[in-house]
Design an enzyme around this catalytic site. Structure first.
Site, mmCIF file in Angstrom:
data_model
loop_
_atom_site.group_PDB
_atom_site.id
_atom_site.type_symbol
_atom_site.label_atom_id
_atom_site.label_comp_id
_atom_site.label_asym_id
_atom_site.label_seq_id
_atom_site.Cartn_x
_atom_site.Cartn_y
_atom_site.Cartn_z
ATOM 1 N N GLY A 76 0.784 -1.230 0.000
ATOM 2 C CA GLY A 76 0.000 0.000 0.000
ATOM 3 C C GLY A 76 0.812 1.273 0.000
ATOM 4 N N GLU A 117 4.519 -6.308 1.279
ATOM 5 C CA GLU A 117 3.973 -6.676 -0.029
ATOM 6 C C GLU A 117 3.742 -5.461 -0.928
ATOM 7 O OE1 GLU A 117 1.232 -10.413 1.222
ATOM 8 O OE2 GLU A 117 0.343 -8.459 1.638
ATOM 9 N N PRO A 118 4.801 -4.785 -1.327
ATOM 10 C CA PRO A 118 4.594 -3.639 -2.225
ATOM 11 C C PRO A 118 4.221 -4.090 -3.636
ATOM 12 C CG PRO A 118 6.944 -4.038 -1.900
ATOM 13 C CD PRO A 118 6.217 -5.016 -1.016
ATOM 14 N N GLY A 119 3.262 -3.420 -4.234
ATOM 15 C CA GLY A 119 2.892 -3.714 -5.620
ATOM 16 C C GLY A 119 3.122 -2.473 -6.462
ATOM 17 N N ARG A 120 2.228 -1.492 -6.267
ATOM 18 C CA ARG A 120 2.280 -0.237 -7.014
ATOM 19 C C ARG A 120 3.678 0.399 -7.005
ATOM 20 N NH1 ARG A 120 -2.222 2.949 -7.463
ATOM 21 N NH2 ARG A 120 -3.112 1.845 -5.692
ATOM 22 N N ARG A 143 -8.363 3.767 -14.694
ATOM 23 C CA ARG A 143 -8.276 4.319 -13.340
ATOM 24 C C ARG A 143 -8.904 5.701 -13.206
ATOM 25 N NH1 ARG A 143 -3.951 5.254 -10.873
ATOM 26 N NH2 ARG A 143 -4.698 4.700 -8.801
ATOM 27 N N CYS A 159 -16.651 4.358 -26.985
ATOM 28 C CA CYS A 159 -17.991 4.893 -27.152
ATOM 29 C C CYS A 159 -18.624 5.094 -25.783
ATOM 30 C CB CYS A 159 -18.820 3.920 -27.972
ATOM 31 S SG CYS A 159 -19.376 4.676 -29.468
ATOM 32 N N GLU A 160 -18.182 6.116 -25.081
ATOM 33 C CA GLU A 160 -18.525 6.284 -23.666
ATOM 34 C C GLU A 160 -18.090 7.701 -23.307
ATOM 35 O OE1 GLU A 160 -20.220 4.205 -20.768
ATOM 36 O OE2 GLU A 160 -19.231 2.882 -22.185
ATOM 37 N N TYR A 200 -1.420 -1.307 -12.129
ATOM 38 C CA TYR A 200 -2.883 -1.257 -12.250
ATOM 39 C C TYR A 200 -3.347 -0.592 -13.547
ATOM 40 C CZ TYR A 200 -2.336 -2.485 -7.357
ATOM 41 O OH TYR A 200 -1.960 -3.106 -6.206
#
Ligand SMILES: *Cc1c(COP(=O)(O)O)cnc(C)c1O
Length: 433
Positions: A249, A291-294, A331, A362-363, A391
């Protein structure tokens, strides 16, 4: 620019990543394109490992949370750097297995792992299955017993710390789908059940308090609460659990407003909190996991798009449309996440306007940013979005039957495609006649 070590501007005024000219990369590989810098990823892995060596005598494991970005090449890099790997699904586990990732360094998370996924993890010998709830605990016990194996588990605990409100409160997190609650006694009950369950060995406890967190304080508090709980467990059961997993985190810089602490300041303060609590409670310090991800892959990646239409609506806003969008980076549409944008061929120039960057889906909501500062921009320019290594690819979709872009990994003068661009043929592969 942005304080990622891998980004720069060359003599031509072009944005570089790992020293490579991004305009050339876009020409060579086409757009949209994700580019990641291998040295940045490896450097981040090493920073975390060194912080455990420095502040905790090396008695810990850094596990890369692969949901941030998982593919074979990244699993290999992380494996070579001596890290562990977090997986949260059979698919992520399968990818890790496909490169022979050592099972004892894999950690399997998730609040609703299927019996098949659990059986796969037990057969492979996954070192730590993090048990989320009592249904899962019984299921793992049964599966392991029937296979005459031992499942190595940790229990996911809600320490009651909400790191997302700035003035975090200690009871704010009881309403979370993940884990056993501490303050209701549920967690202690689960520990006792796990200690008595056949086929399982309880290695320790896990918590994960949130994501993109800039304060070290909630991590310190979580470490203290968890170490205290380990001492309570010893007092009530006589069992000293060996391991404490403090989750991930850690925040990164998306814009110049973000100011994350240095990589090793987490470990410096968190290890102090653990040691202090253990001393007070006269308990051996546990083996620690983080547990680093980002923060491992996020700053190492960028996305390159080609600008198509530039539509100025006088007195309203200017839309700069690119050849990707929510399909490669959902995101903004999901969380209004802020990014830094730069025109790759004018990276040295001043940003002279505020624009809305629109995707091609198309949004109407398919935007990548609103009122973002940008240099002069024209149709045909390459637009770079920074810090998209985490992510983004892992959240990409085929909405509108878009082909997912490739990922190119640069390392000095070398560059290689680690995930190829999807083709139209890929899109209809699973369609039945
Ligand atoms: C998502 C997750 C992480 C990684 O979070 P980051 O914000 O990417 O560092 C770590 N541990 C668990 C259990 C997670 O679910």
């Amino acid at each position: 620019m942005l304080n990622a070590r891998c980004l720069g501007v060359n003599a031509a005024g072009h944005l570089t990543i790992g020293g490579r000219d991004t305009v050339e990369l876009a020409q060579t590989y086409g757009t949209p394109l994700y580019v990641m810098d291998e040295n940045e990823i490896r450097g981040n892995c090493r920073s975390y490992r060194q912080s455990i060596d420095k502040y905790y005598g090396g008695r810990g494991l850094v596990a890369y949370a692969s949901k941030a970005f998982n593919c074979k090449a990244i699993c290999r890099i992380v494996m070579e750097e001596g890290l562990g790997l977090d997986v949260v699904s059979g698919g992520e586990l399968y990818t890790a297995m496909s490169v022979g990732f050592p099972a004892d360094r894999i950690i399997f998370h998730g609040n609703n792992k299927s019996p098949d996924e659990l059986a796969m993890a037990i057969s492979y010998g996954v070192g730590r299955i993090v048990v989320d709830n009592i249904v899962e605990l019984h299921l793992i016990s049964q599966l392991a017993k029937s296979k005459k194996e031992t499942a190595h588990i940790m229990l996911r605990i809600k320490p009651g710390i909400d790191a997302h409100t700035h003035n975090f409160v200690r009871t704010g997190q009881i309403d979370s789908k993940f884990g056993f609650a501490l303050e209701t006694g549920e967690a202690m009950e689960a520990v006792k059940t796990a200690l008595a369950a056949p086929g399982v060995e309880l290695r320790g406890l896990h918590c994960h308090i949130g994501s993109q967190i800039f304060d070290v304080e909630p991590f310190e508090l979580a470490a203290q609460v968890m170490a205290d709980f380990m001492a309570d467990i010893r007092d009530q059961t006589g069992v000293a659990l060996a391991e404490l997993n403090l989750g991930g985190g850690f925040g990164i810089c998306y814009t110049s407003d973000n100011d994350p602490p240095a990589y090793d300041s987490y470990m410096e303060r968190v290890s102090q909190a653990v040691k202090k609590t253990c001393q007070q409670r006269k308990m051996e310090t546990p083996f620690i996991l983080i547990e680093p991800g980002r923060s491992i892959v996020g700053p190492a990646g960028i996305t390159l798009y080609r600008v198509g239409a530039v539509k100025e609506i006088p007195g309203v806003r200017t839309y700069v449309s690119v050849d990707g969008g929510m399909t490669d980076n959902p995101r903004y549409i999901l969380y209004q996440s802020q990014y830094t944008f730069t025109v790759a061929s004018r990276a040295a120039d001043a940003k002279v306007q505020g624009v809305t960057v629109a995707g091609k889906c198309c949004e109407s909501g398919d935007l990548l940013g609103e009122n973002v500062p940008l240099q002069e921009v024209h149709p045909g320019d390459i637009l770079a979005v920074l810090a998209t290594g985490a992510y983004n690819y892992s959240m990409a979709s085929n909405y509108n039957r878009s082909c997912r872009p490739p990922v190119v990994l640069v390392n000095g003068q070398a560059a290689r495609v680690i995930i190829r661009r999807e083709t139209y043929e890929d899109l209809i592969r699973n369609d039945e006649e």
